[in-house]
Design a protein around this motif. Sequence first.
Motif, PDB file in Angstrom:
ATOM      1  N   LYS A  70       0.593  -1.620  -0.263  1.00  0.00           N
ATOM      2  CA  LYS A  70       0.369   0.078  -0.180  1.00  0.00           C
ATOM      3  C   LYS A  70       0.533   0.698  -0.134  1.00  0.00           C
ATOM      4  N   GLN A  71       1.847   1.099   1.052  1.00  0.00           N
ATOM      5  CA  GLN A  71       2.465   2.378   0.899  1.00  0.00           C
ATOM      6  C   GLN A  71       3.595   2.566  -0.767  1.00  0.00           C
ATOM      7  N   LEU A  72       3.457   1.638  -1.218  1.00  0.00           N
ATOM      8  CA  LEU A  72       4.164   1.605  -2.899  1.00  0.00           C
ATOM      9  C   LEU A  72       2.717   1.719  -3.425  1.00  0.00           C
ATOM     10  N   GLY A  73       1.330   2.076  -3.603  1.00  0.00           N
ATOM     11  CA  GLY A  73       0.190   2.541  -4.197  1.00  0.00           C
ATOM     12  C   GLY A  73      -0.135   1.929  -4.808  1.00  0.00           C
ATOM     13  N   VAL A  74      -0.018   0.608  -4.674  1.00  0.00           N
ATOM     14  CA  VAL A  74      -0.533  -0.220  -4.659  1.00  0.00           C
ATOM     15  C   VAL A  74      -2.684  -0.370  -4.429  1.00  0.00           C
ATOM     16  N   LYS A  75      -3.185  -0.463  -5.304  1.00  0.00           N
ATOM     17  CA  LYS A  75      -4.616  -0.359  -4.733  1.00  0.00           C
ATOM     18  C   LYS A  75      -5.189  -1.351  -5.643  1.00  0.00           C
ATOM     19  N   LYS A  76      -6.576  -1.528  -5.557  1.00  0.00           N
ATOM     20  CA  LYS A  76      -7.767  -3.151  -5.794  1.00  0.00           C
ATOM     21  C   LYS A  76      -7.684  -2.880  -7.879  1.00  0.00           C
ATOM     22  N   GLY A  77      -7.625  -3.327  -8.729  1.00  0.00           N
ATOM     23  CA  GLY A  77      -7.222  -4.173  -9.794  1.00  0.00           C
ATOM     24  C   GLY A  77      -6.034  -3.450 -10.452  1.00  0.00           C
ATOM     25  N   ASP A  78      -4.956  -3.258  -9.271  1.00  0.00           N
ATOM     26  CA  ASP A  78      -3.556  -2.722  -9.983  1.00  0.00           C
ATOM     27  C   ASP A  78      -2.824  -4.611 -10.511  1.00  0.00           C
ATOM     28  N   ARG A  79      -1.972  -4.941 -10.757  1.00  0.00           N
ATOM     29  CA  ARG A  79      -1.382  -5.519 -11.616  1.00  0.00           C
ATOM     30  C   ARG A  79       0.119  -6.175  -9.974  1.00  0.00           C
ATOM     31  N   VAL A  98      -0.237  -7.752 -19.206  1.00  0.00           N
ATOM     32  CA  VAL A  98      -1.033  -7.251 -18.144  1.00  0.00           C
ATOM     33  C   VAL A  98      -0.139  -5.755 -17.621  1.00  0.00           C
ATOM     34  N   GLN A  99       0.936  -5.663 -17.732  1.00  0.00           N
ATOM     35  CA  GLN A  99       1.750  -3.915 -17.619  1.00  0.00           C
ATOM     36  C   GLN A  99       0.878  -4.070 -15.741  1.00  0.00           C
ATOM     37  N   PRO A 100       1.906  -4.797 -15.209  1.00  0.00           N
ATOM     38  CA  PRO A 100       1.905  -4.788 -13.837  1.00  0.00           C
ATOM     39  C   PRO A 100       2.770  -3.133 -13.533  1.00  0.00           C
ATOM     40  N   LYS A 101       2.520  -3.207 -11.863  1.00  0.00           N
ATOM     41  CA  LYS A 101       3.035  -1.984 -11.457  1.00  0.00           C
ATOM     42  C   LYS A 101       3.782  -2.705 -10.301  1.00  0.00           C
ATOM     43  N   VAL A 102       4.194  -3.494  -9.871  1.00  0.00           N
ATOM     44  CA  VAL A 102       4.835  -4.046  -8.988  1.00  0.00           C
ATOM     45  C   VAL A 102       5.327  -5.545  -9.639  1.00  0.00           C
ATOM     46  N   LEU A 103       6.663  -5.425  -9.701  1.00  0.00           N
ATOM     47  CA  LEU A 103       7.399  -6.394  -9.692  1.00  0.00           C
ATOM     48  C   LEU A 103       8.117  -7.398  -8.534  1.00  0.00           C
ATOM     49  N   ILE A 104       7.936  -8.817  -8.634  1.00  0.00           N
ATOM     50  CA  ILE A 104       8.476  -9.121  -6.826  1.00  0.00           C
ATOM     51  C   ILE A 104       9.417 -10.462  -7.642  1.00  0.00           C
ATOM     52  N   ALA A 105      10.432 -10.413  -7.034  1.00  0.00           N
ATOM     53  CA  ALA A 105      11.504 -11.673  -7.843  1.00  0.00           C
ATOM     54  C   ALA A 105      12.609 -12.064  -6.939  1.00  0.00           C
ATOM     55  N   ALA A 157      -3.207 -14.438 -21.749  1.00  0.00           N
ATOM     56  CA  ALA A 157      -3.199 -14.134 -20.507  1.00  0.00           C
ATOM     57  C   ALA A 157      -5.135 -13.813 -19.930  1.00  0.00           C
ATOM     58  N   ILE A 158      -5.135 -14.769 -19.324  1.00  0.00           N
ATOM     59  CA  ILE A 158      -6.587 -15.529 -18.839  1.00  0.00           C
ATOM     60  C   ILE A 158      -7.570 -14.918 -17.838  1.00  0.00           C
ATOM     61  N   VAL A 159      -7.959 -14.457 -17.654  1.00  0.00           N
ATOM     62  CA  VAL A 159      -8.238 -13.344 -16.840  1.00  0.00           C
ATOM     63  C   VAL A 159      -9.062 -14.035 -15.642  1.00  0.00           C
ATOM     64  N   HIS A 160      -8.878 -14.513 -14.328  1.00  0.00           N
ATOM     65  CA  HIS A 160      -9.670 -15.580 -12.998  1.00  0.00           C
ATOM     66  C   HIS A 160     -10.631 -14.662 -12.185  1.00  0.00           C
ATOM     67  N   THR A 161     -11.822 -14.898 -11.657  1.00  0.00           N
ATOM     68  CA  THR A 161     -12.481 -14.066 -11.247  1.00  0.00           C
ATOM     69  C   THR A 161     -12.046 -14.343  -9.530  1.00  0.00           C
ATOM     70  N   VAL A 162     -12.598 -13.845  -8.466  1.00  0.00           N
ATOM     71  CA  VAL A 162     -12.196 -13.480  -6.721  1.00  0.00           C
ATOM     72  C   VAL A 162     -12.959 -15.132  -6.767  1.00  0.00           C
ATOM     73  N   GLY A 163     -14.854 -14.796  -6.804  1.00  0.00           N
ATOM     74  CA  GLY A 163     -15.636 -15.687  -6.221  1.00  0.00           C
ATOM     75  C   GLY A 163     -15.630 -16.984  -7.084  1.00  0.00           C
ATOM     76  N   GLY A 164     -15.118 -17.361  -8.175  1.00  0.00           N
ATOM     77  CA  GLY A 164     -15.374 -18.121  -9.706  1.00  0.00           C
ATOM     78  C   GLY A 164     -14.083 -19.529  -8.527  1.00  0.00           C
ATOM     79  N   THR A 165     -12.790 -18.292  -8.597  1.00  0.00           N
ATOM     80  CA  THR A 165     -11.750 -18.990  -8.347  1.00  0.00           C
ATOM     81  C   THR A 165     -11.796 -20.247  -6.521  1.00  0.00           C
ATOM     82  N   LEU A 166     -12.519 -18.891  -6.134  1.00  0.00           N
ATOM     83  CA  LEU A 166     -12.294 -19.300  -4.498  1.00  0.00           C
ATOM     84  C   LEU A 166     -13.608 -21.016  -4.454  1.00  0.00           C
ATOM     85  N   LEU A 167     -14.810 -20.366  -5.574  1.00  0.00           N
ATOM     86  CA  LEU A 167     -15.846 -21.155  -5.356  1.00  0.00           C
ATOM     87  C   LEU A 167     -15.091 -22.788  -5.959  1.00  0.00           C
TER      88      LEU A 167
END
Length: 643
Positions: A135-144, A188-195, A274-284
């Motif tokens: 969050k301190q790096l500005g990551v918010k809902k919907g960011d990759r 998918v234009q990510p904002k943050v990369l963790i390597a 690049a296949i986008v999967h949903t929060v609820g669909g994946t979990l259920l």
Amino acid sequence: MNTQTIDKKSPILWEPTEKAIEQSHLNAFSKTVNQPLFPYERLHRWSITNIGDFWEGVWDYAGIIGEKGETTYVPADSMAEAVFFPDARLNFAENLLKGKGDQVAAYQADETGVTAQITFQELRKQVARAQYGLKQLGVKKGDRVAGITTNNIEGLVALLAATSIGAVWTSCSPDFGAKGIVDRIGQVQPKVLIANLKYYYKQKPFDISDKVLETVQNIVSIKHIITIAGELPEAITWQSLLENDVETPEYERTGFRDPLYILYTSGTTGLPKAIVHTVGGTLLQHVKEHQLHCDVHEKDVLFWYTNTAWMMYPWVVSGLASNASILLYDGSPVLPDKPTHLWEIAEEIGLTHFGTSPKYLDSLMKADVVLKDQYALASLKSILSCGAPLVAEQYDWVYETIKEDLYLASISGGTEIIGCFVMGSPIHPVNRGEISCKALGMAMEVFDDRNAPVYGQKGDLVCTQAFPSMPLTFYGENGDERYRNNYFSQRPGIWTHGDFAEQTIDQSFIIYGRADTVLNPGGVRIGTAEIYSVVEQIEEIKDSIVFGLPCENDEEIVLCVVTNQLTKELAKYIRQQIREKASPRHVPRRIYQVNDIPYTINGKKVEGAAKTEAIGKEVKNKASISNPESLQELTHIKEKECY
């Protein structure tokens, strides 16, 4: 769990006892939805007829945290347009982090053995701190948020921290080349990369610092780099990201259909999809599969041998939502001096569910391993297999050499649905060479060329009703159109998956492989376009074609090249380039020199025809090939000289 004695002449290799059936999740679920457990086929028909009631039952039974809303299912004329839980609000990470504080959430292991474990309480704390850092790096809902991560606790924390914010997680394995990584996460234009900069494989150290820097140079959207196991200039270390005193995560609840993961297909005809999967669909989908089909209970220990690029990685991670512990393993499954290394770990931690591939089991078979002579495996309840068909002889070998009292399940689905179409269940017997049943909520059939369902003969595996884990879209331009063209163009309104399969009269399934030309060595799907993109850059190569050949219950990659002179040195260089720029899994086993490559009249390479000719079968549609004489060089190609 106790097994009943089975006649060795019977195709049935194992059956659950009445007590095991009574104690199963599936039995408890059937009671909560007021449906009889037997016959299973009736329960399945109910699940695909009363679609909203079934999936609401899964939500309630699994104890999903969130607001369900009044509406569970809105049907539509097209499967792809159907909507599940339109008013629901939930957070994925919140549902995975609900376990009891003192229970082990994850074990971490590598080629040296078990290296760490973390409780749910400590995992929540680490996720809270990583969340605050993001969050301190500005990551918010919907960011990759993208990861080039190994299968370890830090990678798990990163995934959960990103999804707790409502951000979208996407990842690649560190053994991919820079181009392979950019071709995926670059879309998918990510904002943050963790390597994860350093890792070991087959007892050799690897440092991917240069690869990460090259990746960042080619993806302009990346604003911040976070490094694990090393440092880079202008990057943030994992340790510094977690340097705060936050103890409890804050969960950003999202819509059921908001994006959660972006996974990638093999890239057969271009860039990986690049296949986008949903929060609820994946979990259920995952809690249904884990609990109702795999019978994963609280405090069970779930494992699948996978890297972070394959869909089985998020599948295992979701095991936390069933209050199970998971095993995160990074490294080679078989060590030169210890082919049973994974089983030693399984014995140590009390593993209950061991997920693997036919290729791995085949390697143990060839090494004459008899696991029951070395390990008691008292906790082991189930072996699960996917990635390629599990052949009948491997079923026999499992029961003869590992454990007699064991629920063995071959399962089949795909990255496209982040789950399974057909699988086993704790109430079904295990039939030699067969997948036990249609998964609940999945309206599966095998269709022939008339689009009629058939039994006892091969055809296309299809799904005829909507389910929650259908993709949201393909990321990028014209994503909805590309998604529909891939799965609904062959049969409008019906999902055609691309598997060649057979449904028996008992409604069990046999999968014969892919209906298209995707390569599948070791159960890992690989696209030919990724190999071509490397080979075409090699000056000595004028043209090429790649396809897979069957080899001892597996598939090996064959590369045919047009060049002035194929030498051992050139073949070595080709393999080196593919290994570095794609991944080790893309490296061809056989390289042949040919004079010409078969093309269609409209200029497309005909890999399917090349493979058909190479295995000695008739190519039926030569009229569509502009130069059919080129196929002659491929006839019985295994008998010819290769490099």
